[in-house]
Design a protein around this motif. Sequence first.
Motif: not given
Length: 592
Positions: A324, A329, A332, A493-496
């Motif tokens: 990370y 991100k 998360i 690409e922004e959220t995991s």
Amino acid sequence: MERFTTEHYPKTKFLFFTGKGGVGKTSVASALSYTLSLENKKVLLVSTDPASNLQDIFQQALTNTPVLIEGTSHLYALNLDPIQAAEDYKNQMVAPYRGKLPETAIQSMEEQMSGACTVEIAAFNQFSAILTDASVQQNFDVIVFDTAPTGHTLRLLQLPMAWTGFLADNTSGASCLGPLAGLEGQKVMYKKAVEVLADGNQTTLMLVTRPEISPLREAARASIELEAIGIKNQQLLVNGVFEPSDANDLYAKVYKERQQASLLQMPAQLTQYPIYSLPLAPFSITNLERMEKRITDKPLEETISTEPIRQITTTSLQQMISNYIENPKRVIFTMGKGGVGKTTVAALVALGLANKGKRVHLTTTDPAAHLSWVLGDELPENLTMSSIDPKEVLATYKEEVLSKARETMNEDGLSFVQEDLESPCTEEIAVFRAFANVIEAHQDEVVVIDTAPTGHTLLLLDSSESYHKEISRSSGEVPVAVQHLLPTLRNPEETSVIITTLPEATPVYEAERLQQDLQRAGLTVHFWVINQSFSLIQTNDHLLKRKIISEQKWMERVDSLSNSHTVLIPWSLKEPKGLEGLHYLLQEEQTL
């Protein structure tokens, strides 16, 4: 606590087992049912749990009609499939509108009926029929219900109270939207079901828990809510009490001490009821002989397999945190069912990122979560924390919707909106809006969320937005924060997403369904975390060695589901509580 045997079996016709996922409801219900059948009682075992592994336990196909369990003469079982029942129910409700409403409206209606509340109503329809069927009661001496996890069960049991009250007061007929549709014709059956559930001479509810803080607290909450709906004939069964076989083994000693400490903190709510225990089983409940031994406490001698444990490739917690850092991100999520350690994993990720210099905001939308209990009061300078109260945001959301509706609607229209707001799905929307505001307010930080919206919630937001345009019904404007967040969540690409589970059957099955739900909504799962694994520890204790062997199957399944993106967090000698405990786990993991 006295050890539970058939001597302690409640002498009521109906027996419900309930508790958090993974506490052992199904294995205990199955073992008791079989052992009772050996006493020439004709027993019907009913599962209404979407995560049920009843068929695996009996190694026999089960349907929604009673079948005799092979190798027995008095035990019958049936496995109600609430998922299929919900699908049938949804199709029945939507069918009259096909060809009469635009396709976008039909899609919205289907999504509104794709959530957990529809599954609960469908399951309740099925087991209410069994609960009130005179012929079933005449044919069986004992009827045992292996019900679903606590939150599911509570809403399930509350439905007859809530829905019959709703139907009695509602003057415009049940809504054509959502899971409230079609209930009018069930009034008589629901009334009978209510009477049976609340009658202590007919029904006993067994609260199954483990000797751990979180399941004990959940059992206490369940007990209080059950009392509130008139179900007061309760008993507590503490499953999995550990007694070391090697008193000198460090891990065995600490494991027992931690269990005993948790039991000493048992909520007072639970102490008013009879309390029994079952020891940690040194075997899986996979055959009739083991079921009998489980309840009667007769010894079962088995040898430990000498085959080497098959190793799977896993990622460490530190490696996930480093990932990370290298691939930042904005958001998360930690997701998973109650009791698997989502809050602990969220706290570990947030703390790990903060230790590496990231500015982090940690928040929860879970009313049962205790972030302050896990993290303590002293936080690193670049780590902040918040929580969202679902009841509070729900009340605010309802008022906003009704206020907006009053601008354009007459009394009939307002009644329609008020009716639809009673759906449990409304809370999902309200909480999501509040959660979107938190992310909007922390633009320059990594936001770690303990308990995130389901895939169903996201699809519901999408479909309801288009649906409102079609039928000119407003639930209020979609806030800017929500508009910004929806595309963010679907951008890997922004959220995991981190799915958290335990190396056990029920938590893994439930997590698998969660991943399917998220994929349906377009969210990307980057990691699976197997929490509290004994597979990395060195022990000579007989029972803990068996526990390690039993974990293997579920670790391999998770490795397949995660496409080998599996993070293994070991069971720690120091409880992961407070900054000291969390740092200990982060450091301990590096030495294993």
